[in-house]
Design an enzyme around this catalytic site. Sequence first.
Site, PDB file in Angstrom:
ATOM      1  N   HIS A  38      14.388  41.953  -2.647  1.00 23.68           N
ATOM      2  CA  HIS A  38      14.739  42.655  -1.397  1.00 23.68           C
ATOM      3  C   HIS A  38      15.418  41.712  -0.393  1.00 23.68           C
ATOM      4  O   HIS A  38      15.324  41.912   0.820  1.00 23.68           O
ATOM      5  CB  HIS A  38      13.515  43.334  -0.766  1.00 23.68           C
ATOM      6  CG  HIS A  38      13.075  44.554  -1.544  1.00 23.68           C
ATOM      7  ND1 HIS A  38      13.652  45.783  -1.362  1.00 23.68           N
ATOM      8  CD2 HIS A  38      12.163  44.694  -2.534  1.00 23.68           C
ATOM      9  CE1 HIS A  38      13.087  46.649  -2.194  1.00 23.68           C
ATOM     10  NE2 HIS A  38      12.185  46.016  -2.926  1.00 23.68           N
ATOM     11  N   ASP A  71      18.745  40.727  -1.193  1.00 23.82           N
ATOM     12  CA  ASP A  71      20.205  40.839  -1.386  1.00 23.82           C
ATOM     13  C   ASP A  71      20.894  41.639  -0.281  1.00 23.82           C
ATOM     14  O   ASP A  71      21.916  41.226   0.256  1.00 23.82           O
ATOM     15  CB  ASP A  71      20.588  41.348  -2.792  1.00 23.82           C
ATOM     16  CG  ASP A  71      20.043  42.718  -3.175  1.00 23.82           C
ATOM     17  OD1 ASP A  71      19.236  43.281  -2.409  1.00 23.82           O
ATOM     18  OD2 ASP A  71      20.438  43.214  -4.256  1.00 23.82           O
ATOM     19  N   ASP A  82      21.873  43.472  -8.906  1.00 28.17           N
ATOM     20  CA  ASP A  82      21.759  43.970 -10.277  1.00 28.17           C
ATOM     21  C   ASP A  82      23.117  44.007 -10.969  1.00 28.17           C
ATOM     22  O   ASP A  82      23.273  43.563 -12.112  1.00 28.17           O
ATOM     23  CB  ASP A  82      21.158  45.384 -10.280  1.00 28.17           C
ATOM     24  CG  ASP A  82      19.821  45.434  -9.570  1.00 28.17           C
ATOM     25  OD1 ASP A  82      19.237  44.364  -9.342  1.00 28.17           O
ATOM     26  OD2 ASP A  82      19.373  46.549  -9.242  1.00 28.17           O
ATOM     27  N   SER A 107      18.653  49.334 -15.690  1.00 23.99           N
ATOM     28  CA  SER A 107      19.418  50.081 -16.698  1.00 23.99           C
ATOM     29  C   SER A 107      20.597  50.784 -16.024  1.00 23.99           C
ATOM     30  O   SER A 107      21.682  50.866 -16.606  1.00 23.99           O
ATOM     31  CB  SER A 107      18.521  51.088 -17.406  1.00 23.99           C
ATOM     32  OG  SER A 107      17.852  51.888 -16.462  1.00 23.99           O
TER      33      SER A 107
HETATM   34  C1  GLA Z   1      16.858  47.031  -6.717  1.00 26.91           C
HETATM   35  C2  GLA Z   1      18.250  46.980  -6.097  1.00 26.91           C
HETATM   36  C3  GLA Z   1      18.692  45.531  -5.839  1.00 26.91           C
HETATM   37  C4  GLA Z   1      17.629  44.752  -5.086  1.00 26.91           C
HETATM   38  C5  GLA Z   1      16.257  44.962  -5.709  1.00 26.91           C
HETATM   39  C6  GLA Z   1      15.156  44.345  -4.894  1.00 26.91           C
HETATM   40  O1  GLA Z   1      16.867  46.487  -7.988  1.00 26.91           O
HETATM   41  O2  GLA Z   1      19.190  47.618  -6.925  1.00 26.91           O
HETATM   42  O3  GLA Z   1      19.924  45.515  -5.171  1.00 26.91           O
HETATM   43  O4  GLA Z   1      17.633  45.090  -3.741  1.00 26.91           O
HETATM   44  O5  GLA Z   1      15.941  46.330  -5.903  1.00 26.91           O
HETATM   45  O6  GLA Z   1      15.297  42.976  -4.846  1.00 26.91           O
END
Ligand code: GLA
Length: 385
Positions: A34, A36, A170, A125
Amino acid sequence: MTMKKEIKTIFKEKFGIEPNLYAAPGRVNLIGEHTDYNEGFVLPASVNKSIHFAIKPNSSGVFRFYAIDLNESFETPVDKIEPSKTHWANYLLGVIAQFVKDGKKVPAFDCVFGGDVPLGAGMSSSAAIEVGMAYAINDLFKLNYSKLQLVKFAQMAEHEYAGVKCGIMDQFASMHGKANHVIKLDCRSLEYQYFPLDMTDYMLVLVNTGVKHSLASSEYNKRRQECENGVALLKKYQPNIHSLRDVGLELIQAHKSEFNEITYNRCSYVIEENIRLENACNALEQGNFVEFGKLMYGSHEGLKNKYEVSCHELDQLVDMARNTDGVLGARMMGGGFGGCTINLVKKGSVPAFEKNIRANYKTPDGKEPQIIEVVIEEGARLVNE
Ligand code: GLA
């Protein structure tokens, strides 16, 4: 049959020609959760679980998709790209929409896709589907976008077609992953650095809670808002603050009384998590896995108590890890409210750890949890024969 053979065979059965084959992997994140979307740092890696795409242009004027794992088809005319009621199709349509918005004509194609990234496990995914689609379209139609631009298209697909205002981690990890390395990504400048991860003596083991709470996406968007509220409050004192990335612990502590408790906890967690990540990278450079593991536990505590995105099942798995010899660190991974824990385990202790988990954790429907040993591999790619 291997995944790529299976997917090719199915494509040929359906469409009668030889397709091109692409793959995009799921990801793990070692620390930095959390952070990013707060312009902070993350430490993800792409793993040996991928979504494969068999794809070939057609002359029908219609995009035709087949999702192997669901045994479902979806099609839409090339000039009718819009959010669909078919949930899974949105990850693909959302990507096509980005190319179109950027003024490109995406010709019709047939696409069969499927893979072994578990759904709803916090291994991204959906990002793997978006990144694979973006990579394939770019390569197939020679559109010449940079990898970073494709990552941004994939992220926008998630925002606009899946309704989750995710950060960039991600999609970035699925695209830029490198075997045996983690990526330290600065989510503000998007500069990144690969850190070798010497797993000679250790293993990354994921344990899937089997839980996926429906509030995940609404709570996710709420956390984002809470962080922005904190920034707005501190901006009164330092107008040049743009995100929590610019805020030190001293500043937020000095204004604690002006925050409500929830906003304060959310914001201070993010600031502390960035500090933990910095320390974790130092520990990695020194080969100090023990210290690294402690920081992972610290991250979980913050996610549980301050950011409040964990859940009972995740906490239970982390507690079991903490009480097993040879588990150096464990934490929930990804957005939260279910999905997996990531565990850093000494190789020799892996069997005992897995046995312990199987004996003592049951998913809500009474089944044994899925345990996934992951290896860090390359990011999105054209799959050669
Ligand atoms: C999800 C979101 C990411 C990131 C994470 C928490 O995976 O897609 O962008 O914020 O939660 O770190």
